[in-house]
Structures are given as C-alpha cells and as structure tokens.
Scaffold this motif. Structure first.
Motif, PDB file in Angstrom:
ATOM      1  N   GLY A   1       0.799  -1.417  -0.116  1.00 53.74           N
ATOM      2  CA  GLY A   1       0.302  -0.041   0.380  1.00 53.74           C
ATOM      3  C   GLY A   1       0.981   1.143   0.126  1.00 53.74           C
ATOM      4  O   GLY A   1       0.274   2.457  -0.260  1.00 53.74           O
ATOM      5  N   GLY A   2       2.008   0.924  -0.363  1.00 51.07           N
ATOM      6  CA  GLY A   2       2.712   1.870  -0.516  1.00 51.07           C
ATOM      7  C   GLY A   2       2.636   3.646  -1.149  1.00 51.07           C
ATOM      8  O   GLY A   2       2.612   2.532  -2.720  1.00 51.07           O
ATOM      9  N   LYS A   3       2.723   4.508  -1.083  1.00 52.11           N
ATOM     10  CA  LYS A   3       2.614   5.538  -1.559  1.00 52.11           C
ATOM     11  C   LYS A   3       3.361   6.221  -2.871  1.00 52.11           C
ATOM     12  O   LYS A   3       5.127   5.790  -1.712  1.00 52.11           O
ATOM     13  CB  LYS A   3       1.288   6.544  -0.859  1.00 52.11           C
ATOM     14  N   LYS A   4       3.764   7.096  -3.496  1.00 50.97           N
ATOM     15  CA  LYS A   4       4.538   7.921  -3.425  1.00 50.97           C
ATOM     16  C   LYS A   4       5.445   8.996  -2.782  1.00 50.97           C
ATOM     17  O   LYS A   4       5.007   9.456  -2.565  1.00 50.97           O
ATOM     18  CB  LYS A   4       4.317   8.264  -5.221  1.00 50.97           C
ATOM     19  N   GLY A   5       6.854   8.400  -2.944  1.00 48.52           N
ATOM     20  CA  GLY A   5       7.297   9.582  -1.469  1.00 48.52           C
ATOM     21  C   GLY A   5       7.416   9.353  -0.306  1.00 48.52           C
ATOM     22  O   GLY A   5       7.964   9.747   0.531  1.00 48.52           O
ATOM     23  N   GLU A   6       6.710   8.373  -0.172  1.00 47.75           N
ATOM     24  CA  GLU A   6       6.743   7.683   1.352  1.00 47.75           C
ATOM     25  C   GLU A   6       7.623   6.160   1.594  1.00 47.75           C
ATOM     26  O   GLU A   6       8.006   5.687   0.341  1.00 47.75           O
ATOM     27  CB  GLU A   6       5.184   6.685   1.441  1.00 47.75           C
ATOM     28  N   PHE A   7       8.307   6.568   2.825  1.00 48.53           N
ATOM     29  CA  PHE A   7       9.359   6.223   3.416  1.00 48.53           C
ATOM     30  C   PHE A   7       9.400   5.298   4.014  1.00 48.53           C
ATOM     31  O   PHE A   7       9.486   6.108   5.523  1.00 48.53           O
ATOM     32  CB  PHE A   7      10.820   6.633   3.020  1.00 48.53           C
TER      33      PHE A   7
END
Length: 809
Positions: A706-712
């Motif tokens: 479920g990771g989104k762009k820019g999530e770390f």
C-alpha cells in the motif's frame, strides 16, 4: 658539561648528605637541605667579588643619603647582578669566624639570609631554607654542612678554578647546574623509591630543538626576541636558547627576553636563580600552575620551547579549566567545522590522566598573529607517543590535533631514540609548530624518524643510555630544512639504519568516524518468567529480590511501624537491608538508597508488573516474529483498559518480552513522506539519487504493502549491531560504504548525522618496513653448519673417543 666532571660533582654533593645529614634527617629528606644549599652557594660565589662594593653602597645610602630604605638599583649595579646581599657575611666568612657555638652560627647565618634582595628571599622561602638551618643548628651539624659547601674541592661558580692540589675544576654553567639539580633529584627519589615527576631534558635534545626552531628563520630573527617555556623546570631550555642565539647568530643590538612558569617550588627557585645569574629579569619567571592560572594572558611570544610533563594527571586543576562538562578557560576551546560545514566551539582538553597537550595549547594560545608580527611564532615541544593518536574523533586530544593541523601550524614531528632521557625510557617526539609557514611547506607536515640515530654512553645516567652526537643533530636539522622524503638505508643484514623522512599533506592524517546502522529484528512473547523481573528496579534488582523474598507483600505497607506507627515497613528494616548490602559487597549511593526505601517506587514497579500481566491475559503467550504487529496489539490492549504508560514504562515491558532474532521482521520506526523541496533537500544533503536513499536509512514503502509515491520507511536500529568505520578524509564516505560495507552487510546503512572528524598520526604505519623471513634452505644450512662446528665437542668434554663409542674403532 663533561659527563665525568658532572658525575664527580654529583658524587661530592651526594657525599655531603651522607657525611653530615645521616641520623639528622631520614634519607628521603636529604634533598630539603642539599638542593637549597647548592643554589645558595652558587649565588654566594657570584657575589663574593663585589661584596665590598655593595657594602660601600649600603654605607653611602645610610650615612650620606640618610636613606631609611635602601635603593635597589644602585645595589644591583654594585653587585653586577640583579640581586645582592647587604649583610657583612659570605658563606666562607660564616665558616671562618664560626666557633663551636651553633647558636651564634645560626644567628649569623640568619643575618646573612636577611641581607639578600627580595628576589633571592623568595627563592629561600620556596626552599624553606630557614627552618632547615635551624634544624641543622639544633642537631649540631650546620657548621659541618657549611664547611663542605665552601670546600676548595668543589666548584659551583661559573668560572674555571684550581683546587689546592693544582687540578683545574671546570665552570658550572647554568645548564650544568640544571643537570646537577635534576640528577640529585633523581638520586634522592631513587633512594626514597619515588618516581621523578618531571623528565629533565638532555642538553643535546635542547640543542636539536633550538636548531629546529631558530635555523629556518636565522636571517629573519628580530632584534627584540621573546622566548617562553610554560613548564620551565630549572630553566635549561630558556638559558640554552639564549646561549644558542648569542653564539650562533650574534648581534650586539639584539635583546633576548626569557619568560617561564614552573609549579615546583624547588625547580622554580633554581630557575629564578639562573635568570638572576645570567642577568635576565627574574620577574619574568612565575611560580604556580600554568594550567590553573594564565599569568601571561596578555603576552605573545616569538619562540616557545618546552618539555611539559607527560602522563601526569591534571585532575586537581580541572576546576580551573572546566565547570562540569563546559570548558571555562578560553585557552582550551577551539572553533572547528562539523561534517556539514557548520562552525562550532568545541572542547580542546585531553583526558584528565594526561595533561601534556594542554601545555601545547597554552603555547598555541601565545603565538603571535602573522598579521601583527611578520615572523609569527615557532614552537618546539617534547611529547610522548600518546599525543599522536590517543582520543577518539570529536574528543579533546583529537580536536587539539585537528585544530593545529587544519590551521596549518604543524610543521614537523621528529621521533627520538628510546632511553634518551634521564628518568624515562619511553619513545619521545619533538613537535615543531609554525603559524607562518614558508610557501614550500604550506599545507604539509614532515615526519622524521631519527630513532636509530644515537651513540651509546659508556655509563648509564638513570634511564639515559645513549645521546645524540653533533653529526646526528646536523643530519636531523638538514633533513628538516630540506623538507623532502628520505628513504631509510639498510645494512648488510637488511636491517634499517640511519634517518628516514616523509612529507605528507595535512589531510593525510584526518579521517571521518561514521556510524553504520543495522535494523532491529525482534521476536516477542509474553511469559511469566519474562515479566516477573519488572517487579524490581534493574539497577537494584539483587537487593530488591532479596528483600521481597524475605518479607513478601509487606514491603508495600506504607504505615504501621515505628514508635508513632507512621513509618513504612521498608523504613523499619533499613538497618537490616543496609547490613545485608554491606555483607554482600553492594554499595549504594544516596539516590539508590532513597529509591530502595521508597514504598512509592516499589508500588510503581508492582503496578507495571500488573499491567504486563493484564497485557499477557489479553494477547496470550503466542510468539510473534513481527514486532510491529506485537506493538500494535499492546497499544490496543492498553487503550481498551484505559491504561496510560510513560515511554520508559512501555519500553520496559516491551524489552522484557522481546529479543533480537535475525530471522524476524525488521522493526519499523516510522513512515515519512518525502516529496518536493523536502526530498530535494535530503538528496542534496546526502549528495545521492532517490535510488540510493536506502543506503542512508530511507526505504521506499513497497507498492504491494500500500505504499504511495514519496513514502519511505525508517527502521529502528539495533545498538548491539551498530558499528563504526574510519574513512580517510580524502575518500568519499559513501564510496567507502559501497566498497567496504555493503558487499558484506546488505541491510546496513550510513548514519551521516553521527559523522565526526578526527586526526591521528601513526609513525609505525608510515615508517614500518617489513623484513622478509629467511628461506628454509638458509635456516637449514645454518643449523647443519652449527652441528658440524659442535661435532666432537661433547666427546672432548667427556674425554671419550667418538669412533670408539660408535663402535667404529
């Protein structure tokens, strides 16, 4: 001074102690008499020729000028020195007029001492001489001691004289007197099984230091020069510097002013007497601790030479330099840039067990600014090996080295032979500093290994068993002036001989100390055994477990004990608890004792255990390989029961029921959003691309999770797996990580926020030369040759025939 003459003089003075002071003083106290009498006799011999002139001046001032107080200057002019004695006595006249009445001699002696100028009186006071002569008079030995010191067979003057037998006795120079003084101290300390606190600097080492300091600027020497030694001892370094300038570079218009400070009263007294004898201003020599008080705060000096005490604690002076962890003395604070280029004021104090680098910083603080004085300042200072490498990056010692090197002050370091000093056999080094280097030396540091240049002494002087010959000093000086690499020569056996030199860039000695992190992977499981220790404070677990085992739930009773029934149970058994602690070698400070006897502390720990039991009832005893999921369930349970825990309390429970397991899942710290300027700033800070961020601890959240762009994701670190790497300044930290760390530990990352910059200098690393082992054939040949040489020797010793024994005859 000729060593044979030196030894003869030492022997004569030593025998005075044995002949006159035995049974009057214990052997360890001989020095309290001998040292001041040596100085007093020396001053006395210098004043003898002008005695009448001084007495005439006293008479003139009292009778003609009607003076109530004597004027110092005419008296100094009459004596020819910066000191004088207005009494009618000399040591010789005291002896010649003495009778068997010791009290009359004592009265005359005290009158003689009172006649000295104030600067000599201070020396007498430092030696506590008055009380010594009173003690000797009471024991009937004062006359004997005076007789020995005025003997025509001892020469403590600065002139060559003949003894009654017509033998010439060489003059005792100022430096020679330093040798006598230090050798006497050494012998007295050996007798008393003590270690000499200071290591007297041999004459040839001082000569080398003066060459290193003065020769490079011999054509630029100013007409007014100042020389400073912050640990001047008996003044040998200062007076030898003055002699060197006057002999090697004479100029009638030149004035040399000497400054120094010495903490030991005895050595201060002899140094001050040397200054007076030489005609220098004795007021420039101060007594006291250089580290505690900055006597010369407003002064800056052209040249500084010193051999400060090394391996000596400065803990007693710490209160003058530091307030807790804060440095309050500006001499020992420096401005340095951190890894990111931010300027910060940092601590420049070494470990409290070794203060030698503080003396170096004192001299650095006293350097003249080249913008004010074109020559700047030059320093030569003797240190042991610890100054080169002790102290971690960011520590005091490393900061001192870094400040000196990054400001391009370190010119050269010369390694000296072992056993060159009288009271120590350890390896020593001369540091040469210059804050105004010539163009050819800018940005460079020269290391010279002169450890193999020496000649053996025929007889040891304390630890000293070798010395520099004049040609050795010339070779070292020439090597320094050339500032070039010199390969060490090898002898026929392939062993190194002679001198070696290497020139380095300043940043060759620097390194980054960077922390390498690894993620924490934990398993967790609630069990009764795991949570049971929560009942007790970790730091007091042993004693708390004993008290609970003995008394059970009574430890939680707040009142009902004591005469007024208001004492807690714990307070009522305080003596028993402390007695048990003493019997079991458990020491408690006031804070620990208060916690141990505090019922509230016990109840808080009990409540924590009960909370853990509640969580265990909810979550069960299943084992989790995902600590993130386990924490989520703990949080849910706490919320359901409306239990609020502080962060330390929550961590205490979690740590009690979890452990590291490399097969478990990584423990997530948090998920961060990095986009736009925030991401750009981070990439610029780390000088990397987005794909490289995992190497700096930022892992993209997988799409399937479920990771989104820019999530770390950032992970918790495991302190037990944490490691540090030392990366040369000239190398990229990231490239080093990719080459040396990543191939071995794929999940590691760099923590650039912990980077510290350090400096160290390793002579062994730079000058070590591997000597290959001999081949097996060579070794075998040697063994066979030895066997052949030995053949028949045993039979010859036993008186038998080899052939007969072997049955061949």
């Amino acid at each position: 001074m000729d060593h044979s003459v030196h030894n003869k003089l030492i022997s004569f003075i030593w025998n005075i102690a044995d002949d006159c002071l035995r049974d009057v003083y214990v052997r360890g106290k001989y020095r309290d008499v001998i040292l001041p009498m040596v100085v007093l006799r020396r001053l006395d011999t210098l004043l003898e020729p002008t005695k009448e002139a001084v007495l005439e001046e006293v008479k003139f001032q009292k009778e003609e000028m009607q003076a109530t107080e004597l004027d110092d200057e005419p008296l100094k002019a009459a004596s020819g020195y910066v000191f004088y004695n207005t009494s009618k006595w000399t040591l010789k006249s005291l002896f010649n007029t003495a009778t068997n009445n010791q009290q009359i001699l004592l009265a005359n002696f005290e009158e003689y001492l009172l006649g000295f100028s104030d600067n000599v009186k201070e020396i007498i006071e430092c030696f506590n001489l008055k009380s010594q002569i009173r003690h000797m008079a009471s024991k009937q030995v004062l006359l004997d001691v005076v007789e020995k010191f005025v003997s025509p067979y001892i020469n403590l003057t600065h002139e060559t004289v003949e003894d009654p037998d017509g033998n010439k006795m060489p003059a005792l120079t100022n430096l020679g007197m330093g040798y006598v003084f230090e050798e006497l101290i050494r012998k007295f300390n050996e007798e008393n099984n003590e270690e000499a606190g200071e290591h007297f600097t041999p004459r040839e080492v001082i000569e080398l230091m003066t060459h290193l300091v003065f020769d490079p600027v011999k054509d630029q020497l100013p007409l007014t020069m100042t020389v400073y030694d912050p640990a001047c001892g008996s003044g040998g370094m200062l007076t030898e510097s003055q002699n060197f300038i006057e002999e090697k570079y004479p100029n009638d218009s030149r004035d040399v002013y000497l400054y120094g400070k010495e903490i030991n009263d005895e050595t201060y007294a002899i140094c001050k007497s040397d200054m007076m004898i030489k005609g220098n201003n004795p007021e420039n020599i101060k007594v006291g601790s250089t580290l505690s008080t900055d006597e010369f705060a407003a002064s800056r000096f052209d040249f500084m030479l010193s051999n400060p005490p090394y391996g000596k604690s400065w803990a007693s002076e710490q209160k003058h330099i530091k307030d807790g962890s804060d440095v309050i003395d500006p001499r020992f604070k420096v401005s340095l840039k951190d890894y990111w280029g931010n300027l910060e004021v940092v601590d420049a104090t070494p470990r409290s067990s070794d203060g030698q680098l503080l003396f170096l910083m004192e001299m650095v603080n006293k350097m003249k600014d080249p913008s004010v004085s074109p020559l700047g300042s030059r320093i030569a200072s003797v240190h042991n090996g610890s100054s080169l490498f002790t102290g971690d990056a960011g520590g005091g010692e490393s900061n001192i080295r870094r400040f000196i090197i990054e400001n391009d002050m370190l010119d050269a370091i010369v390694q000296l032979p072992n056993n060159l000093f009288y009271n120590t056999g350890i390896t020593t080094y001369i540091w040469v500093l210059n804050n105004n280097k010539p163009e050819a030396r800018k940005g460079k540091v020269q290391l010279i290994d002169a450890s193999l240049l020496y000649r053996k002494l025929r007889k040891n002087l304390g630890n000293k068993n070798c010395e520099f010959a004049p040609e050795h000093i010339t070779e070292i000086t020439d090597t320094y002036l050339a500032c070039m690499d010199v390969e060490r020569a090898l002898d026929a056996n392939n062993d190194p001989i002679g001198i070696a030199s290497k020139v380095f860039s300043n940043d060759d000695f620097g390194y980054y100390k960077v922390t390498i992190e690894r993620p924490d992977r934990r398993r967790a499981k609630f069990t009764q055994d795991a949570i049971a220790p929560l009942r007790f404070d970790k730091q007091l677990s042993e004693v708390m477990e004993h008290v609970y085992a003995e008394h059970g739930e009574r430890v939680y009773e707040k009142t009902g004990y004591g005469s007024d029934q208001k004492k807690s149970f714990l307070k009522s058994i305080e003596k028993d608890i402390l007695s048990w602690c003493e019997d079991n070698d458990i020491s408690l400070n006031a804070k620990a004792k208060a916690k141990l006897l505090d019922v509230k502390h016990w109840l808080a720990l009990k409540a924590l255990l009960e909370t853990a039991q509640t969580l265990m009832a909810d979550i069960g005893s299943n084992e989790f390989d995902d600590f993130n999921s386990f924490k989520t369930q703990v949080d849910k349970s706490l919320k359901a029961h409306a239990i609020k825990l502080s962060a330390p309390e929550k961590n205490a429970i979690l740590n009690a029921v979890s452990w590291y397991d490399e097969t478990a899942k990584k423990v997530v710290k948090k998920v961060v959003k990095l986009t736009g300027d925030k991401l750009d700033d981070l990439l610029e800070r780390y000088e990397c691309e987005v794909a490289d961020l995992p190497d700096f601890g930022y892992y993209p959240v997988p799409r399937e999770e479920g990771g989104k762009k820019g999530e770390f994701i950032t992970y918790e670190t495991n302190s037990d797996l944490r490691d540090t790497e030392s990366v040369p300044l000239k190398q990229s930290i990231y490239q080093y990580f990719l080459d040396e760390v990543k191939p071995h530990v794929d999940e590691a990352w760099i923590n650039l926020d912990t980077v510290k910059i350090g400096y160290e200098i390793s002579f062994n690393k730079y000058f070590y030369r591997h000597k290959p082992l001999r081949s097996l054939e060579e070794v075998a040949t040697d063994i066979i040759n030895l066997e052949q040489k030995a053949e028949g020797l045993i039979a010859q010793i036993l008186g038998v025939n080899v052939a007969e024994v072997q049955g061949e005859a």
